[in-house]
Design an enzyme around this catalytic site. Sequence first.
Site, PDB file in Angstrom:
ATOM      1  N   HIS A 210      40.896  33.303  35.052  1.00  0.00           N
ATOM      2  CA  HIS A 210      40.178  34.561  35.227  1.00  0.00           C
ATOM      3  C   HIS A 210      40.990  35.760  34.754  1.00  0.00           C
ATOM      4  O   HIS A 210      40.489  36.878  34.725  1.00  0.00           O
ATOM      5  CB  HIS A 210      39.757  34.737  36.694  1.00  0.00           C
ATOM      6  CG  HIS A 210      40.885  34.967  37.647  1.00  0.00           C
ATOM      7  ND1 HIS A 210      41.401  33.987  38.460  1.00  0.00           N
ATOM      8  CD2 HIS A 210      41.590  36.076  37.930  1.00  0.00           C
ATOM      9  CE1 HIS A 210      42.374  34.482  39.195  1.00  0.00           C
ATOM     10  NE2 HIS A 210      42.503  35.758  38.897  1.00  0.00           N
TER      11      HIS A 210
ATOM     12  N   ASP B  76      40.255  27.145  36.757  1.00  0.00           N
ATOM     13  CA  ASP B  76      40.823  28.493  36.709  1.00  0.00           C
ATOM     14  C   ASP B  76      42.202  28.415  36.068  1.00  0.00           C
ATOM     15  O   ASP B  76      43.220  28.562  36.730  1.00  0.00           O
ATOM     16  CB  ASP B  76      40.914  29.098  38.112  1.00  0.00           C
ATOM     17  CG  ASP B  76      41.223  30.601  38.073  1.00  0.00           C
ATOM     18  OD1 ASP B  76      41.239  31.172  36.956  1.00  0.00           O
ATOM     19  OD2 ASP B  76      41.449  31.189  39.137  1.00  0.00           O
TER      20      ASP B  76
ATOM     21  N   GLY C 229      47.025  40.972  41.592  1.00  0.00           N
ATOM     22  CA  GLY C 229      48.131  41.051  40.658  1.00  0.00           C
ATOM     23  C   GLY C 229      49.018  39.832  40.711  1.00  0.00           C
ATOM     24  O   GLY C 229      49.761  39.551  39.777  1.00  0.00           O
TER      25      GLY C 229
ATOM     26  N   SER D 175      47.756  36.866  40.767  1.00  0.00           N
ATOM     27  CA  SER D 175      46.998  35.802  40.110  1.00  0.00           C
ATOM     28  C   SER D 175      47.750  35.229  38.916  1.00  0.00           C
ATOM     29  O   SER D 175      48.375  35.939  38.150  1.00  0.00           O
ATOM     30  CB  SER D 175      45.655  36.328  39.611  1.00  0.00           C
ATOM     31  OG  SER D 175      44.729  36.392  40.655  1.00  0.00           O
TER      32      SER D 175
ATOM     33  N   SER E 154      45.251  31.056  42.015  1.00  0.00           N
ATOM     34  CA  SER E 154      43.858  31.318  41.679  1.00  0.00           C
ATOM     35  C   SER E 154      43.328  32.479  42.512  1.00  0.00           C
ATOM     36  O   SER E 154      43.074  33.557  41.990  1.00  0.00           O
ATOM     37  CB  SER E 154      43.013  30.067  41.905  1.00  0.00           C
ATOM     38  OG  SER E 154      41.640  30.328  41.685  1.00  0.00           O
TER      39      SER E 154
END
Length: 392
Positions: free
Chosen positions: A237, A265, A344, A346, A361
């Site tokens: 993402h 993801d 942030g 991720s 994720s």
Amino acid sequence: MFRRHTAVAAGSLAIAALVATVAPAGASTNETAVARAMTAHQEGAAPVPAALLPALRRDLGLTPQAAATRLAGEARAAATQEALKRTLGDRWAGAWLSDSDTTLTVATTDPAAARTIVAGGGRARVVRNSLAALDRAKATLDRAARTATPKNTPLWYVDQAANTVVVQSTDTERTKDFLARSGVDHVLVRVVRASDAPRPLADLRGGDAYFINSAARCSIGFPVTQNGQPGFVSAGHCGQAGSSAAAPDGTSIGTFQGSTFPGNDYSWVQADSSWTAQPQVNNYAGGTVTVSGSAVAPIGSSVCRSGSTTGWHCGRVREFNATVNYAQGSVFGLTRTSVCAEPGDSGGSFISGNQAQGVTSGGSGNCTVGGTTYFQPVNPILQAYGLTLATG
């Protein structure tokens, strides 16, 4: 980077259990094979990364000595898990560690397998359902979610310790309707109340920040190479194929070559030749943790996360193979943890000892009050794109 968290109320099923505590005399061929695998692992065991110890003390209350002992035990448990999984085959029903010790509990559908489990260094538990049966039930739910993301049902996963598929729900009636339409065997499913819903939060060393198209920020998962070309893996993402990735100072890193979200993801960025894929994860305490491999840590293992918003935090692996139903769609095959994270973080690194586990994720909560975070396991990412993990 982006990330997600979800708090889960996990109920336990009453399971008929056989706990074996004494190793029997006279090892079978299977037992000998398991013991040989364990001996090989112990002889080649790597020293514990000292950089892990401060965060394990802060987040899990482990003294340096206790943390070192725990990590060494978890490394042995990971080898036990793989050896027994191969040996038991379709009798395998999962494995996990408790918070208090590192003796691996191994579930099986065959009472006769207890001897092999104990000989291999595990603690045996006999259960009704094999892990394969539970995985098939979860796959039935996943197929239904691919048609239409279910509302009011943010998450499901296989709870190996409870020997069931746990389905979270904010509306029991709607969830029951979804389960009925999915065709899943209701005997294999337990519905629990969800306290909140996970969501993506948008905001060459693991955990370091990078910017996508000079806008959103994510975190590097793990440096990799492909045919000698450096790069890194991160969350899907974070960016789409063709998106640019740059360092915080604006220096170009490279371009997203592949990205999948939802469904999975994960993504990978091919870096310019001026970058080097270092086998390191930033511990945000002035040091790094060297990545030595990607052996899967058992359920119950300690695991630490590195991310560009909140730095370095630790917790435990809670479940494998969770399906998280974000507003953007369902993501399958995630690992649920008790580690906190914030927007942030991720894409950032999840590591257990010196073994890479996955990329952040999403989840719920934050690092002030605590939370639940999910990671995309790293090995499927490497396989999907033909990547080689940077190790040292």
